[in-house]
Motif scaffolding. Structure first.
Motif, PDB file in Angstrom:
ATOM      1  N   UNK A 128       0.811  -1.223   0.000  1.00  0.00           N
ATOM      2  CA  UNK A 128       0.000   0.000   0.000  1.00  0.00           C
ATOM      3  C   UNK A 128       0.843   1.270   0.000  1.00  0.00           C
ATOM      4  N   UNK A 129       1.960   1.238   0.711  1.00  0.00           N
ATOM      5  CA  UNK A 129       2.760   2.444   0.914  1.00  0.00           C
ATOM      6  C   UNK A 129       3.971   2.495   0.000  1.00  0.00           C
ATOM      7  N   UNK A 130       4.591   1.347  -0.217  1.00  0.00           N
ATOM      8  CA  UNK A 130       5.799   1.310  -1.027  1.00  0.00           C
ATOM      9  C   UNK A 130       7.039   1.568  -0.190  1.00  0.00           C
ATOM     10  N   UNK A 131       8.218   1.547  -0.803  1.00  0.00           N
ATOM     11  CA  UNK A 131       9.481   1.719  -0.070  1.00  0.00           C
ATOM     12  C   UNK A 131       9.537   3.062   0.658  1.00  0.00           C
ATOM     13  N   UNK A 132      10.024   3.033   1.881  1.00  0.00           N
ATOM     14  CA  UNK A 132      10.091   4.249   2.693  1.00  0.00           C
ATOM     15  C   UNK A 132      11.476   4.897   2.686  1.00  0.00           C
ATOM     16  N   UNK A 133      12.501   4.107   2.367  1.00  0.00           N
ATOM     17  CA  UNK A 133      13.870   4.632   2.323  1.00  0.00           C
ATOM     18  C   UNK A 133      14.245   5.387   3.594  1.00  0.00           C
ATOM     19  N   UNK A 134      14.011   4.768   4.706  1.00  0.00           N
ATOM     20  CA  UNK A 134      14.274   5.363   6.011  1.00  0.00           C
ATOM     21  C   UNK A 134      15.446   4.617   6.624  1.00  0.00           C
ATOM     22  N   UNK A 135      16.413   5.234   7.237  1.00  0.00           N
ATOM     23  CA  UNK A 135      16.456   6.528   7.883  1.00  0.00           C
ATOM     24  C   UNK A 135      17.186   7.518   7.002  1.00  0.00           C
ATOM     25  N   UNK A 136      16.705   8.762   6.834  1.00  0.00           N
ATOM     26  CA  UNK A 136      17.431   9.729   6.019  1.00  0.00           C
ATOM     27  C   UNK A 136      18.742  10.145   6.679  1.00  0.00           C
ATOM     28  N   UNK A 137      19.793  10.164   5.902  1.00  0.00           N
ATOM     29  CA  UNK A 137      21.097  10.570   6.422  1.00  0.00           C
ATOM     30  C   UNK A 137      22.182  10.172   5.444  1.00  0.00           C
ATOM     31  N   UNK A 138      23.153  11.043   5.243  1.00  0.00           N
ATOM     32  CA  UNK A 138      24.207  10.775   4.267  1.00  0.00           C
ATOM     33  C   UNK A 138      25.311   9.889   4.827  1.00  0.00           C
ATOM     34  N   UNK A 139      25.461   9.860   6.150  1.00  0.00           N
ATOM     35  CA  UNK A 139      26.520   9.061   6.770  1.00  0.00           C
ATOM     36  C   UNK A 139      25.973   8.388   8.020  1.00  0.00           C
ATOM     37  N   UNK A 140      26.606   7.308   8.476  1.00  0.00           N
ATOM     38  CA  UNK A 140      26.189   6.687   9.732  1.00  0.00           C
ATOM     39  C   UNK A 140      26.247   7.658  10.919  1.00  0.00           C
ATOM     40  N   UNK A 141      27.252   8.526  10.939  1.00  0.00           N
ATOM     41  CA  UNK A 141      27.342   9.477  12.051  1.00  0.00           C
ATOM     42  C   UNK A 141      26.172  10.450  12.019  1.00  0.00           C
ATOM     43  N   UNK A 142      25.792  10.911  10.849  1.00  0.00           N
ATOM     44  CA  UNK A 142      24.637  11.803  10.738  1.00  0.00           C
ATOM     45  C   UNK A 142      23.373  11.103  11.222  1.00  0.00           C
ATOM     46  N   UNK A 143      23.230   9.815  10.889  1.00  0.00           N
ATOM     47  CA  UNK A 143      22.070   9.047  11.345  1.00  0.00           C
ATOM     48  C   UNK A 143      22.052   8.956  12.867  1.00  0.00           C
ATOM     49  N   UNK A 144      23.214   8.712  13.472  1.00  0.00           N
ATOM     50  CA  UNK A 144      23.300   8.615  14.931  1.00  0.00           C
ATOM     51  C   UNK A 144      22.938   9.949  15.579  1.00  0.00           C
ATOM     52  N   UNK A 145      23.447  11.039  15.020  1.00  0.00           N
ATOM     53  CA  UNK A 145      23.113  12.372  15.542  1.00  0.00           C
ATOM     54  C   UNK A 145      21.611  12.617  15.422  1.00  0.00           C
ATOM     55  N   UNK A 146      21.043  12.249  14.280  1.00  0.00           N
ATOM     56  CA  UNK A 146      19.608  12.426  14.089  1.00  0.00           C
ATOM     57  C   UNK A 146      18.786  11.619  15.073  1.00  0.00           C
ATOM     58  N   UNK A 147      19.263  10.418  15.418  1.00  0.00           N
ATOM     59  CA  UNK A 147      18.542   9.575  16.382  1.00  0.00           C
ATOM     60  C   UNK A 147      18.494  10.221  17.757  1.00  0.00           C
ATOM     61  N   UNK A 148      19.524  10.981  18.091  1.00  0.00           N
ATOM     62  CA  UNK A 148      19.538  11.689  19.378  1.00  0.00           C
ATOM     63  C   UNK A 148      18.667  12.942  19.296  1.00  0.00           C
ATOM     64  N   UNK A 149      18.769  13.666  18.199  1.00  0.00           N
ATOM     65  CA  UNK A 149      18.019  14.921  18.079  1.00  0.00           C
ATOM     66  C   UNK A 149      16.514  14.708  17.944  1.00  0.00           C
ATOM     67  N   UNK A 150      16.084  13.544  17.431  1.00  0.00           N
ATOM     68  CA  UNK A 150      14.660  13.330  17.191  1.00  0.00           C
ATOM     69  C   UNK A 150      13.896  13.000  18.475  1.00  0.00           C
ATOM     70  N   UNK A 151      14.585  12.829  19.575  1.00  0.00           N
ATOM     71  CA  UNK A 151      13.903  12.554  20.839  1.00  0.00           C
ATOM     72  C   UNK A 151      12.943  13.706  21.181  1.00  0.00           C
ATOM     73  N   UNK A 152      11.702  13.361  21.444  1.00  0.00           N
ATOM     74  CA  UNK A 152      10.681  14.319  21.877  1.00  0.00           C
ATOM     75  C   UNK A 152      10.407  15.438  20.873  1.00  0.00           C
ATOM     76  N   UNK A 153      10.558  15.129  19.591  1.00  0.00           N
ATOM     77  CA  UNK A 153      10.205  16.116  18.577  1.00  0.00           C
ATOM     78  C   UNK A 153       9.885  15.386  17.288  1.00  0.00           C
ATOM     79  N   UNK A 154       9.512  16.135  16.251  1.00  0.00           N
ATOM     80  CA  UNK A 154       9.228  15.502  14.959  1.00  0.00           C
ATOM     81  C   UNK A 154      10.412  15.683  14.016  1.00  0.00           C
ATOM     82  N   UNK A 155      10.406  14.902  12.957  1.00  0.00           N
ATOM     83  CA  UNK A 155      11.564  14.882  12.073  1.00  0.00           C
ATOM     84  C   UNK A 155      11.763  16.196  11.332  1.00  0.00           C
ATOM     85  N   UNK A 156      10.690  16.930  11.071  1.00  0.00           N
ATOM     86  CA  UNK A 156      10.823  18.211  10.375  1.00  0.00           C
ATOM     87  C   UNK A 156      11.720  19.158  11.163  1.00  0.00           C
TER      88      UNK A 156
END
Length: 217
Positions: free
Chosen positions: A17-45
């Motif tokens: 129904x939805x198709x590929x989500x291509x998640x998690x957005x991030x150019x590098x593993x370090x950026x993904x890790x930083x994003x995982x910390x920053x997304x706590x208690x907020x939305x991705x936008x």
């Protein structure tokens, strides 16, 4: 209840129904890790704005992040909310890398998943969901990430109790699904989309949800 069969049927229905989500957005593993910390208690936008600030300031590497003063880092990540707390959590994460003689998170890829998870959980400000997001999305470790969206969907489908613990909810999937990074990645992403688009906290749109047929059985 054939849990494996049910979970795979849910996955196939959402995937079709939805198709590929291509998640998690991030150019590098370090950026993904930083994003995982920053997304706590907020939305991705909001996180995207903070990531954009860090990227413009060449701050999306361990060395780049370390060059900022506390005030500078807080200002850059301010869009993500709770910026003072999150700046400290990023510092804690950098200290974790240094204590493990890792120039970047990818230097820990060969570590045993279970022991690495425990070490991540020992970092002040990194809880189970954040640790598992780093393991799955930054390091491609076969760890199923669960969250409030997962709990909401499967509780409403009467498959789990509302107060189920994080580890128990995680085991609900990992006990029966094959250890497959791609499956875990896409399944979690599909559940996030489903919860945001249809299975909302208030006024859920059950009639148009791809999972509606499972409620009818």
């Amino acid at each position: 209840m054939d849990r494996q069969k049910i979970l795979l049927e849910y996955f196939r229905e959402l995937s079709d129904s939805i198709g590929p989500c291509n998640w998690w957005p991030g150019e590098t593993p370090f950026e993904i890790a930083v994003g995982a910390i920053l997304v706590q208690n907020t939305n991705w936008a909001n996180v995207e704005k903070a990531i954009k600030n860090l990227k413009a300031a060449n701050g999306l590497t361990p060395a780049g992040l370390r060059k900022f003063s506390p005030d500078e880092l807080q200002e850059l990540i301010k869009p993500s909310g709770f910026f003072r707390m999150k700046a400290q959590r990023l510092d804690n994460f950098l200290a974790f890398l240094e204590n493990n003689s890792a120039e970047c998170i990818t230097d820990l890829t060969d570590r045993d998943t279970s022991s690495l998870r425990q070490d991540l959980l020992s970092v002040n400000g990194i809880g189970p969901e954040t640790a598992d997001s780093i393991l799955l999305y930054a390091l491609n470790k076969p760890v199923f990430v669960v969250d409030a969206y997962t709990r909401r969907i499967f509780n409403r489908h009467m498959l789990i109790p509302e107060d189920i613990a994080y580890e128990e909810l995680q085991d609900f999937f990992m006990d029966v699904l094959e250890e497959d990074v791609d499956l875990y990645n896409e399944y979690h992403a599909l559940l996030v989309v489903t919860a945001k688009r249809w299975c909302k906290k208030s006024n859920p749109d059950c009639d148009n949800c791809p999972l509606r047929r499972f409620l009818e059985n």
